[in-house]
Design a protein around this motif. Sequence first.
Motif, PDB file in Angstrom:
ATOM      1  N   LEU A 186      51.229  41.108  48.821  1.00  0.00           N
ATOM      2  CA  LEU A 186      50.050  42.284  48.306  1.00  0.00           C
ATOM      3  C   LEU A 186      50.338  43.176  47.127  1.00  0.00           C
ATOM      4  CD1 LEU A 186      48.515  43.403  51.858  1.00  0.00           C
ATOM      5  CD2 LEU A 186      47.848  41.608  50.364  1.00  0.00           C
ATOM      6  N   ALA A 210      42.899  50.685  40.180  1.00  0.00           N
ATOM      7  CA  ALA A 210      41.487  51.363  40.322  1.00  0.00           C
ATOM      8  C   ALA A 210      41.370  52.433  39.413  1.00  0.00           C
ATOM      9  CB  ALA A 210      41.901  51.907  41.935  1.00  0.00           C
ATOM     10  N   ILE A 240      42.993  41.809  45.337  1.00  0.00           N
ATOM     11  CA  ILE A 240      44.151  41.629  46.111  1.00  0.00           C
ATOM     12  C   ILE A 240      43.822  40.716  47.388  1.00  0.00           C
ATOM     13  CG2 ILE A 240      45.805  42.776  47.608  1.00  0.00           C
ATOM     14  CD1 ILE A 240      45.462  45.241  45.789  1.00  0.00           C
ATOM     15  N   ALA A 241      42.740  40.699  48.136  1.00  0.00           N
ATOM     16  CA  ALA A 241      42.586  40.303  49.100  1.00  0.00           C
ATOM     17  C   ALA A 241      42.228  38.621  48.963  1.00  0.00           C
ATOM     18  CB  ALA A 241      41.273  40.670  49.911  1.00  0.00           C
ATOM     19  N   ALA A 251      48.274  49.448  42.932  1.00  0.00           N
ATOM     20  CA  ALA A 251      46.779  49.503  43.210  1.00  0.00           C
ATOM     21  C   ALA A 251      46.158  50.780  42.570  1.00  0.00           C
ATOM     22  CB  ALA A 251      46.755  49.454  44.740  1.00  0.00           C
ATOM     23  N   ALA A 310      48.644  43.419  43.708  1.00  0.00           N
ATOM     24  CA  ALA A 310      48.239  44.585  42.844  1.00  0.00           C
ATOM     25  C   ALA A 310      48.637  44.595  41.623  1.00  0.00           C
ATOM     26  CB  ALA A 310      48.387  45.739  43.560  1.00  0.00           C
ATOM     27  N   MET A 361      31.448  43.649  49.138  1.00  0.00           N
ATOM     28  CA  MET A 361      32.851  43.267  48.890  1.00  0.00           C
ATOM     29  C   MET A 361      33.226  41.916  49.214  1.00  0.00           C
ATOM     30  SD  MET A 361      36.257  45.439  49.077  1.00  0.00           S
ATOM     31  CE  MET A 361      36.258  45.256  50.939  1.00  0.00           C
ATOM     32  N   VAL A 371      39.349  46.465  43.494  1.00  0.00           N
ATOM     33  CA  VAL A 371      40.944  46.084  43.477  1.00  0.00           C
ATOM     34  C   VAL A 371      41.248  45.526  44.966  1.00  0.00           C
ATOM     35  CG1 VAL A 371      43.064  47.297  43.547  1.00  0.00           C
ATOM     36  CG2 VAL A 371      41.703  47.943  42.037  1.00  0.00           C
ATOM     37  N   THR A 372      40.627  45.999  45.802  1.00  0.00           N
ATOM     38  CA  THR A 372      40.638  45.322  47.216  1.00  0.00           C
ATOM     39  C   THR A 372      40.441  43.903  47.324  1.00  0.00           C
ATOM     40  OG1 THR A 372      40.748  47.447  48.180  1.00  0.00           O
ATOM     41  CG2 THR A 372      40.423  45.456  49.834  1.00  0.00           C
ATOM     42  N   ALA A 373      39.135  43.514  46.809  1.00  0.00           N
ATOM     43  CA  ALA A 373      38.646  42.379  46.590  1.00  0.00           C
ATOM     44  C   ALA A 373      39.527  41.157  46.054  1.00  0.00           C
ATOM     45  CB  ALA A 373      37.182  42.334  46.110  1.00  0.00           C
ATOM     46  N   SER A 415      38.124  50.879  44.075  1.00  0.00           N
ATOM     47  CA  SER A 415      39.035  50.773  45.243  1.00  0.00           C
ATOM     48  C   SER A 415      38.375  49.259  45.955  1.00  0.00           C
ATOM     49  CB  SER A 415      38.877  51.873  46.537  1.00  0.00           C
ATOM     50  OG  SER A 415      37.452  52.001  46.777  1.00  0.00           O
ATOM     51  N   GLY A 416      37.110  49.217  45.763  1.00  0.00           N
ATOM     52  CA  GLY A 416      36.495  47.787  46.336  1.00  0.00           C
ATOM     53  C   GLY A 416      36.671  46.713  45.727  1.00  0.00           C
TER      54      GLY A 416
END
Length: 246
Positions: free
Chosen positions: A145, A236, A102-103, A232, A149, A1, A98-100, A95-96
């Motif tokens: 954030l 996902a 967003i980050a 989010a 998302a 990620m 979406v998190t990537a 989840s990984g």
Amino acid sequence: MKTLVKLEIARTVRNRRFMFFSVLYPSILFLVIAGGTPNDKVIDGTHITFAAYYMVAMSAFGAMTSVLMGNAERIAQERQKGWVRQLRLTALPGSGYVTAKIASAATVSLPSIVIVMLIGALAKGIRLDAWQWVAIAFATWAGSLVFAALGVAIGYLATVDVARPISMICYFVIAGLGGLWIPVTGWPHWTQEVLGYLPGKPYAGLGQAMVLGDAPHAKDIAVLAVYLMIFAGTAAWMYRKDTRRA
């Protein structure tokens, strides 16, 4: 990620047009709106000066531009070109992914926040305690954030042709009803109560509370947290849904 996050940041930074509108455009708007007003002018219905109000508003506006407008169209294009399908064939979970996204978007939004705040201090003479500057910047960044998302969710729900129009509609509605362009303090009380349950007004309220030396209101934080989970979670779910089809 981590590799995906670095790749996304590098791709965004190379997009000069996007960087101009997300980083410099909010600062230019701040100078246009607040540049000619007296530094001690106060917004009606508040104890916040005109300059401080729009410093917080344009910081939030710039962060939202970075994370919402950038994510939605880019993800729709990646889906069309098959890049997302390639990622689904790897071990990267929904989840990984979406998190990537967003980050990486939130990382790029930070410069726009800092630049607007620097101009507010240097050009408009806004004076706050050190903790207030840090807290406003962090709260504005963290609050973005939610819209990162939302951008991911729109990018997964919409095609390339409609991703930009949908994200722009969301963008203008959220900014307008959130008081980022025109203060909503003079609107009817019931209207302000309703707007408090939409993401824009609570987002702007984070920085406004700290300008006055207060902590962000618990209701604003709770509303934004709920929207973050909804957006989010939707993104996902769409990623996993496409994975099952692949």
